[in-house]
Design an enzyme around this catalytic site. Structure first.
Site, PDB file in Angstrom:
ATOM      1  N   ASN A 113       0.761  -1.262   0.074  1.00 49.98           N
ATOM      2  CA  ASN A 113      -0.017  -0.336   0.073  1.00 49.98           C
ATOM      3  C   ASN A 113       0.918   1.345   0.028  1.00 49.98           C
ATOM      4  O   ASN A 113       2.108   1.250   0.544  1.00 49.98           O
ATOM      5  CB  ASN A 113      -0.756  -0.058   1.369  1.00 49.98           C
ATOM      6  CG  ASN A 113      -1.989   1.447   1.228  1.00 49.98           C
ATOM      7  OD1 ASN A 113      -2.390   1.516   0.451  1.00 49.98           O
ATOM      8  ND2 ASN A 113      -1.865   1.749   2.443  1.00 49.98           N
ATOM      9  N   HIS A 115       0.722   5.146   1.303  1.00 49.79           N
ATOM     10  CA  HIS A 115       0.024   5.854   2.421  1.00 49.79           C
ATOM     11  C   HIS A 115       0.765   7.431   2.487  1.00 49.79           C
ATOM     12  O   HIS A 115       2.029   7.377   2.506  1.00 49.79           O
ATOM     13  CB  HIS A 115      -0.179   5.163   3.643  1.00 49.79           C
ATOM     14  CG  HIS A 115      -0.770   6.293   4.648  1.00 49.79           C
ATOM     15  ND1 HIS A 115      -1.965   6.174   4.502  1.00 49.79           N
ATOM     16  CD2 HIS A 115      -0.381   7.068   5.653  1.00 49.79           C
ATOM     17  CE1 HIS A 115      -2.642   7.175   5.717  1.00 49.79           C
ATOM     18  NE2 HIS A 115      -1.597   7.583   6.426  1.00 49.79           N
ATOM     19  N   SER A 142       4.605   6.666   2.659  1.00 53.47           N
ATOM     20  CA  SER A 142       5.398   5.496   2.877  1.00 53.47           C
ATOM     21  C   SER A 142       4.731   4.393   2.204  1.00 53.47           C
ATOM     22  O   SER A 142       3.541   4.479   1.814  1.00 53.47           O
ATOM     23  CB  SER A 142       4.859   5.161   4.377  1.00 53.47           C
ATOM     24  OG  SER A 142       5.237   6.377   5.324  1.00 53.47           O
ATOM     25  N   ASP A 151      -3.216   0.969   7.720  1.00 56.60           N
ATOM     26  CA  ASP A 151      -1.901   1.771   7.514  1.00 56.60           C
ATOM     27  C   ASP A 151      -0.868   1.267   8.407  1.00 56.60           C
ATOM     28  O   ASP A 151      -0.115   2.093   8.985  1.00 56.60           O
ATOM     29  CB  ASP A 151      -2.481   3.189   7.666  1.00 56.60           C
ATOM     30  CG  ASP A 151      -3.264   3.629   6.675  1.00 56.60           C
ATOM     31  OD1 ASP A 151      -3.297   3.235   5.581  1.00 56.60           O
ATOM     32  OD2 ASP A 151      -3.984   4.788   7.017  1.00 56.60           O
TER      33      ASP A 151
HETATM   34  C1  GAR Z   1      -2.714   8.910  -2.892  1.00 63.75           C
HETATM   35  O1  GAR Z   1      -2.130  10.129  -2.140  1.00 63.75           O
HETATM   36  C2  GAR Z   1      -2.539   8.032  -1.868  1.00 63.75           C
HETATM   37  O2  GAR Z   1      -1.286   8.029  -1.149  1.00 63.75           O
HETATM   38  C3  GAR Z   1      -3.754   7.927  -1.094  1.00 63.75           C
HETATM   39  O3  GAR Z   1      -4.601   8.370  -2.029  1.00 63.75           O
HETATM   40  C4  GAR Z   1      -4.106   8.940  -3.134  1.00 63.75           C
HETATM   41  C5  GAR Z   1      -4.627   8.515  -4.318  1.00 63.75           C
HETATM   42  O4  GAR Z   1      -4.217   9.230  -5.464  1.00 63.75           O
HETATM   43  N1  GAR Z   1      -3.928   6.557  -0.375  1.00 63.75           N
HETATM   44  C6  GAR Z   1      -4.563   6.561   0.831  1.00 63.75           C
HETATM   45  O5  GAR Z   1      -4.977   7.660   1.464  1.00 63.75           O
HETATM   46  C7  GAR Z   1      -4.832   5.330   1.428  1.00 63.75           C
HETATM   47  N2  GAR Z   1      -5.039   5.289   2.938  1.00 63.75           N
HETATM   48  P1  GAR Z   1      -4.056   8.601  -6.870  1.00 63.75           P
HETATM   49  O6  GAR Z   1      -5.425   7.625  -7.073  1.00 63.75           O
HETATM   50  O7  GAR Z   1      -3.840   9.737  -7.783  1.00 63.75           O
HETATM   51  O8  GAR Z   1      -2.979   7.438  -6.927  1.00 63.75           O
END
Ligand code: GAR
Length: 224
Positions: A113, A115, A142, A151
């Site tokens: 994942n 985060h 991370s 997470d």
């Molecule tokens: C990213 O910032 C990712 O780190 C976060 O969602 C966004 C997705 O953007 N993930 C989380 O918050 C998971 N807990 P993307 O669809 O443009 O990759």
């Protein structure tokens, strides 16, 4: 097709924009990258990332979570799609569903994942607003192996960015997102290249690792 080195068959699970998916697509375009993307699965039909996958010629599946009565039923459908695609590794890239312990343990060591915080700081949602409210001077992202707690799990890599005076949530999120796009392909490459071992609950990266970069904030030069 000429026979090349074996690439790990990798599925990416998304819920939205898919900019991290795009970073993985771009990395996997290099013939020596150790992962190939064999499936992009979304729990939302309207996820923009699905268009990115289609443009790259990667098979897509939509498994709408609302169609299933229980989380376990939803995950059974996801599992079926993953095994039909022959996925060996699974990347969560902005996949906004909490996964059950059963799903996580089935994929243990093969499920990663990204985060948007320097874990273990700021698990959960609204990480950038919380970082600003806490007044931290470094923030970042991370990539970790997924364990049953949200997470949590062995951290493969992290990238830090400064929090600058005047930052609002959008400015900080954009700076972290750029770091995400560098970090995720690098960490998936390490995992797919079999260079990540878990020892005592911590991820240890084997082989050369460029750790020369040091990031300090405030930069000492600004204190002169
Ligand atoms: C990213 O910032 C990712 O780190 C976060 O969602 C966004 C997705 O953007 N993930 C989380 O918050 C998971 N807990 P993307 O669809 O443009 O990759």
């Amino acid at each position: 097709m000429p026979a090349g080195p074996t690439r790990r068959r990798t599925a990416v699970l998304i819920s939205g924009r898919g900019s991290n998916l795009q970073a993985l697509i771009d990395a996997a375009a290099a013939p020596d990258y150790p992962a190939e993307l064999v499936l992009v699965l979304s729990n939302r039909q309207d996820a923009k990332g699905l268009e990115r996958a289609e443009a790259a010629g990667i098979p897509t599946r939509v498994v709408p979570h609302r169609d299933y009565e229980t989380r376990a039923d939803f995950e059974a459908a996801v599992t079926e799609a993953l095994s039909e695609a022959g996925a060996e590794l699974v990347c969560l890239a902005g996949f906004m569903r909490v996964l059950t312990e059963a799903f996580v343990s089935r994929w243990q060591g093969r499920l990663v994942n990204i985060h948007p915080s320097l874990l273990p700081a700021f698990p959960g949602l609204d990480t950038h607003a919380r970082a600003l409210a806490a007044g931290v001077k470094l923030h970042g992202c991370s990539v970790h192996l997924v364990s049953a707690e949200v997470d949590e799990g062995p951290i493969i890599g992290q990238a830090a960015v400064p929090v600058l005076p005047g930052d609002d949530e959008a400015a900080l999120a954009a700076r972290v997102l750029q770091a995400e796009h560098r970090l995720y392909p690098q960490c998936l490459g390490l995992l797919a290249g079999d260079r990540v071992r878990v020892e005592d609950g911590r991820a240890v990266v084997q082989g050369d690792w460029d750790a020369n970069g040091r990031l300090l904030n405030p930069d000492p030069r600004s204190l002169r």
